[in-house]
Design a protein around this motif. Structure first.
Motif, PDB file in Angstrom:
ATOM      1  N   THR A   1       0.814  -1.197   0.000  1.00 57.53           N
ATOM      2  CA  THR A   1       0.000   0.000   0.000  1.00 57.53           C
ATOM      3  C   THR A   1       0.856   1.259   0.000  1.00 57.53           C
ATOM      4  O   THR A   1       1.800   1.380   0.784  1.00 57.53           O
ATOM      5  CB  THR A   1      -0.917   0.008   1.243  1.00 57.53           C
ATOM      6  N   GLU A   2       0.504   2.184  -0.871  1.00 60.26           N
ATOM      7  CA  GLU A   2       1.198   3.468  -0.917  1.00 60.26           C
ATOM      8  C   GLU A   2       0.882   4.278   0.336  1.00 60.26           C
ATOM      9  O   GLU A   2      -0.146   4.079   0.967  1.00 60.26           O
ATOM     10  CB  GLU A   2       0.760   4.268  -2.145  1.00 60.26           C
ATOM     11  N   TRP A   3       1.777   5.188   0.659  1.00 60.86           N
ATOM     12  CA  TRP A   3       1.513   6.110   1.761  1.00 60.86           C
ATOM     13  C   TRP A   3       1.907   7.510   1.290  1.00 60.86           C
ATOM     14  O   TRP A   3       2.591   7.672   0.301  1.00 60.86           O
ATOM     15  CB  TRP A   3       2.258   5.690   3.026  1.00 60.86           C
ATOM     16  N   GLU A   4       1.420   8.502   2.010  1.00 59.12           N
ATOM     17  CA  GLU A   4       1.713   9.885   1.676  1.00 59.12           C
ATOM     18  C   GLU A   4       2.797  10.426   2.594  1.00 59.12           C
ATOM     19  O   GLU A   4       2.774  10.175   3.803  1.00 59.12           O
ATOM     20  CB  GLU A   4       0.452  10.736   1.786  1.00 59.12           C
ATOM     21  N   ALA A   5       3.728  11.144   2.004  1.00 55.46           N
ATOM     22  CA  ALA A   5       4.838  11.716   2.756  1.00 55.46           C
ATOM     23  C   ALA A   5       4.909  13.220   2.496  1.00 55.46           C
ATOM     24  O   ALA A   5       4.605  13.676   1.398  1.00 55.46           O
ATOM     25  CB  ALA A   5       6.145  11.058   2.324  1.00 55.46           C
ATOM     26  N   GLU A   6       5.310  13.938   3.508  1.00 55.22           N
ATOM     27  CA  GLU A   6       5.530  15.374   3.351  1.00 55.22           C
ATOM     28  C   GLU A   6       6.856  15.570   2.613  1.00 55.22           C
ATOM     29  O   GLU A   6       7.878  15.025   3.034  1.00 55.22           O
ATOM     30  CB  GLU A   6       5.602  16.054   4.711  1.00 55.22           C
ATOM     31  N   PRO A   7       6.860  16.322   1.525  1.00 53.76           N
ATOM     32  CA  PRO A   7       8.103  16.516   0.767  1.00 53.76           C
ATOM     33  C   PRO A   7       9.269  17.035   1.616  1.00 53.76           C
ATOM     34  O   PRO A   7      10.419  16.684   1.361  1.00 53.76           O
ATOM     35  CB  PRO A   7       7.711  17.537  -0.305  1.00 53.76           C
ATOM     36  N   ALA A   8       8.991  17.844   2.623  1.00 56.23           N
ATOM     37  CA  ALA A   8      10.058  18.369   3.474  1.00 56.23           C
ATOM     38  C   ALA A   8      10.701  17.288   4.339  1.00 56.23           C
ATOM     39  O   ALA A   8      11.804  17.477   4.845  1.00 56.23           O
ATOM     40  CB  ALA A   8       9.514  19.477   4.367  1.00 56.23           C
ATOM     41  N   LYS A   9      10.027  16.154   4.503  1.00 52.63           N
ATOM     42  CA  LYS A   9      10.552  15.071   5.337  1.00 52.63           C
ATOM     43  C   LYS A   9      11.048  13.898   4.496  1.00 52.63           C
ATOM     44  O   LYS A   9      11.181  12.790   4.996  1.00 52.63           O
ATOM     45  CB  LYS A   9       9.471  14.595   6.302  1.00 52.63           C
ATOM     46  N   VAL A  10      11.322  14.154   3.226  1.00 61.14           N
ATOM     47  CA  VAL A  10      11.804  13.113   2.322  1.00 61.14           C
ATOM     48  C   VAL A  10      13.220  13.459   1.889  1.00 61.14           C
ATOM     49  O   VAL A  10      13.540  14.624   1.662  1.00 61.14           O
ATOM     50  CB  VAL A  10      10.865  13.001   1.096  1.00 61.14           C
ATOM     51  N   ARG A  11      14.066  12.444   1.808  1.00 68.48           N
ATOM     52  CA  ARG A  11      15.446  12.661   1.368  1.00 68.48           C
ATOM     53  C   ARG A  11      15.875  11.507   0.468  1.00 68.48           C
ATOM     54  O   ARG A  11      15.221  10.468   0.413  1.00 68.48           O
ATOM     55  CB  ARG A  11      16.395  12.778   2.566  1.00 68.48           C
ATOM     56  N   VAL A  12      16.969  11.702  -0.224  1.00 70.48           N
ATOM     57  CA  VAL A  12      17.522  10.627  -1.043  1.00 70.48           C
ATOM     58  C   VAL A  12      18.181   9.609  -0.110  1.00 70.48           C
ATOM     59  O   VAL A  12      18.694   9.974   0.958  1.00 70.48           O
ATOM     60  CB  VAL A  12      18.518  11.166  -2.094  1.00 70.48           C
ATOM     61  N   PRO A  13      18.160   8.328  -0.470  1.00 70.83           N
ATOM     62  CA  PRO A  13      18.752   7.315   0.418  1.00 70.83           C
ATOM     63  C   PRO A  13      20.274   7.352   0.387  1.00 70.83           C
ATOM     64  O   PRO A  13      20.893   7.716  -0.622  1.00 70.83           O
ATOM     65  CB  PRO A  13      18.222   5.997  -0.150  1.00 70.83           C
ATOM     66  N   GLU A  14      20.836   6.953   1.501  1.00 68.26           N
ATOM     67  CA  GLU A  14      22.279   6.772   1.577  1.00 68.26           C
ATOM     68  C   GLU A  14      22.615   5.491   0.819  1.00 68.26           C
ATOM     69  O   GLU A  14      21.727   4.664   0.572  1.00 68.26           O
ATOM     70  CB  GLU A  14      22.710   6.673   3.039  1.00 68.26           C
ATOM     71  N   PRO A  15      23.866   5.291   0.437  1.00 70.64           N
ATOM     72  CA  PRO A  15      24.219   4.099  -0.343  1.00 70.64           C
ATOM     73  C   PRO A  15      23.774   2.778   0.303  1.00 70.64           C
ATOM     74  O   PRO A  15      23.259   1.896  -0.392  1.00 70.64           O
ATOM     75  CB  PRO A  15      25.739   4.176  -0.449  1.00 70.64           C
ATOM     76  N   MET A  16      23.920   2.632   1.609  1.00 71.56           N
ATOM     77  CA  MET A  16      23.535   1.386   2.265  1.00 71.56           C
ATOM     78  C   MET A  16      22.009   1.213   2.262  1.00 71.56           C
ATOM     79  O   MET A  16      21.505   0.101   2.087  1.00 71.56           O
ATOM     80  CB  MET A  16      24.071   1.328   3.692  1.00 71.56           C
ATOM     81  N   GLU A  17      21.269   2.292   2.438  1.00 71.86           N
ATOM     82  CA  GLU A  17      19.809   2.219   2.386  1.00 71.86           C
ATOM     83  C   GLU A  17      19.344   1.807   0.993  1.00 71.86           C
ATOM     84  O   GLU A  17      18.426   0.994   0.844  1.00 71.86           O
ATOM     85  CB  GLU A  17      19.190   3.563   2.772  1.00 71.86           C
ATOM     86  N   ARG A  18      19.985   2.354  -0.025  1.00 67.82           N
ATOM     87  CA  ARG A  18      19.641   2.002  -1.402  1.00 67.82           C
ATOM     88  C   ARG A  18      19.946   0.529  -1.662  1.00 67.82           C
ATOM     89  O   ARG A  18      19.138  -0.184  -2.253  1.00 67.82           O
ATOM     90  CB  ARG A  18      20.430   2.868  -2.381  1.00 67.82           C
ATOM     91  N   LEU A  19      21.102   0.069  -1.223  1.00 65.32           N
ATOM     92  CA  LEU A  19      21.483  -1.328  -1.425  1.00 65.32           C
ATOM     93  C   LEU A  19      20.502  -2.275  -0.740  1.00 65.32           C
ATOM     94  O   LEU A  19      20.069  -3.276  -1.328  1.00 65.32           O
ATOM     95  CB  LEU A  19      22.904  -1.566  -0.905  1.00 65.32           C
TER      96      LEU A  19
END
Length: 86
Positions: free
Chosen positions: A52-70
């Motif tokens: 299920t999709e969820w909604e996120a506030e754009p101000a509380k979203v960031r790009v993942p760190e390399p380990m999070e992406r992996l």
């Protein structure tokens, strides 16, 4: 011991990302999801292994760190090989 990224090193997306882009929602305990689109003032994210999709506030979203992406990409590959997602 390798140096860890500090909060100042983390990048926030400056514009609306492309669908499928991996993002981390810090408003939901650093949950990693794929960007699906814009829903009013929020961004819709979906778990990398489906769900299920969820909604996120754009101000509380960031790009993942390399380990999070992996970890997210590995979880997606494992779910696909087990037949849980297409």
């Amino acid at each position: 011991m390798p140096e860890e990224n500090t909060a100042a090193d983390r990048q926030e997306p400056t514009q609306v990302p492309f669908p499928g882009t991996l993002l981390v929602d810090t408003g939901h305990r650093d949950r990693v999801g794929e960007f699906r689109g814009v829903s009013g003032p929020y961004w819709s994210l979906r778990p990398v292994c489906g769900g299920t999709e969820w909604e996120a506030e754009p101000a509380k979203v960031r790009v993942p760190e390399p380990m999070e992406r992996l970890r997210a990409e590995t979880a997606r590959c494992n779910a696909r090989s087990a037949g849980r997602i297409l």
